[in-house]
Design a protein around this motif. Structure first.
Motif, PDB file in Angstrom:
ATOM      1  N   LYS B  53       0.802  -1.298   0.037  1.00 56.49           N
ATOM      2  CA  LYS B  53       0.035  -0.021  -0.163  1.00 56.49           C
ATOM      3  C   LYS B  53       0.566   1.233  -0.070  1.00 56.49           C
ATOM      4  CE  LYS B  53      -4.041  -1.924   2.213  1.00 56.49           C
ATOM      5  NZ  LYS B  53      -4.797  -2.395   0.988  1.00 56.49           N
ATOM      6  N   SER B  67      -0.677   0.044  -7.930  1.00 60.62           N
ATOM      7  CA  SER B  67      -1.553  -0.601  -6.763  1.00 60.62           C
ATOM      8  C   SER B  67      -0.532  -1.646  -6.224  1.00 60.62           C
ATOM      9  CB  SER B  67      -2.781  -1.151  -6.964  1.00 60.62           C
ATOM     10  OG  SER B  67      -3.503  -1.787  -6.112  1.00 60.62           O
ATOM     11  N   GLU B  69      -1.578  -4.218  -3.192  1.00 63.27           N
ATOM     12  CA  GLU B  69      -2.488  -4.602  -2.280  1.00 63.27           C
ATOM     13  C   GLU B  69      -1.910  -5.799  -1.618  1.00 63.27           C
ATOM     14  OE1 GLU B  69      -5.217  -3.381  -1.216  1.00 63.27           O
ATOM     15  OE2 GLU B  69      -4.789  -1.706  -2.559  1.00 63.27           O
TER      16      GLU B  69
END
Lengths: 116, 112
Positions: B53, B67, B69
């Motif tokens: 993150k 991104s 995650e």
């Protein structure tokens, strides 16, 4: 900020001949220096790296490079080139102990052609 | 052996499409990077991530987002692809306190 210059865009050598690829860097102190090779259609593979100590470093595939602080250079050499060495070669510089040491700045690359 | 894989070797997209490039590494590396490679320009850093993150802009972030995650996966997103984003995209990973980046094979993206 650091920068890297590879003055030769394209070099052609005969198989069995010696090779020297030039790399000059700009950085206020001693940087970390790297040479990567990229074969056609492939990602980059690390050939060798310099952090400190002995200024002549040995790498894989018979390559070596010499760090010369006075010339801000880190040239890559091989005494006898093989046809399989045809590839693109990238010099890269990293800044030690700045918190961004993991980031590298790459040169524009030198494409090596080997003639039989 | 460290392995960095990229979801596609070749990709053709139309102008305006949303494009996802996926990168996965199997060595539990903290740092991951996205570069684009263009003839005569070498590799230029788009974005990098030093933890899940977490992300930082590189030298040419405009037109891209990322991104992360999960630790092993780092995605590059082109929100609205343009022809000037036609390029080779390379992903790399790097362990903590290391300086050797491991590269994936690259994705050659063509935007028409």
């Amino acid at each position: 900020a650091q920068s890297v210059t590879q003055p030769d865009i394209h070099i052609t050598v005969s198989e069995g001949a010696s090779l020297e690829l030039r790399c000059n860097y700009s950085y206020g102190a001693t940087p970390y220096l790297f040479w990567y090779v990229q074969s056609p259609g492939q990602g980059l593979q690390l050939l060798l790296k310099y952090f400190s100590g002995d200024t002549l470093v040995q790498g894989i595939k018979g390559f070596e490079a010499e760090f010369k602080r006075s010339q801000s250079s880190f040239n890559l050499r091989k005494p006898s080139v093989h046809w399989s060495d045809a590839a693109e070669y990238f010099c890269a510089v990293g800044a030690p102990n700045t918190g961004t040491a993991s980031k590298l700045t790459f040169g524009t690359g030198t494409r090596l052609q080997v003639t039989l | 052996d460290v392995k960095v894989t990229q979801s596609s070797r070749y990709l053709v997209k139309r102008t305006g499409e949303k494009v996802f490039l996926e990168c996965v590494q199997d060595m539990d590396h903290e740092n991951m990077f996205w570069y684009r490679q263009d003839p005569g320009l070498g590799l230029r850093l788009i974005y990098f991530s030093y933890d899940v993150k977490m992300k930082e802009k590189g030298d040419i972030p405009e037109g891209y987002s990322v991104s992360r995650e999960k630790k092993e996966r780092f995605s590059l997103i082109l929100e609205s692809a343009s022809t000037n984003q036609t390029s080779m995209y390379l992903c790399a990973s790097l362990g903590f306190n290391s300086y050797e980046q491991y590269f994936g094979p690259g994705t050659r993206l063509t935007v028409t």
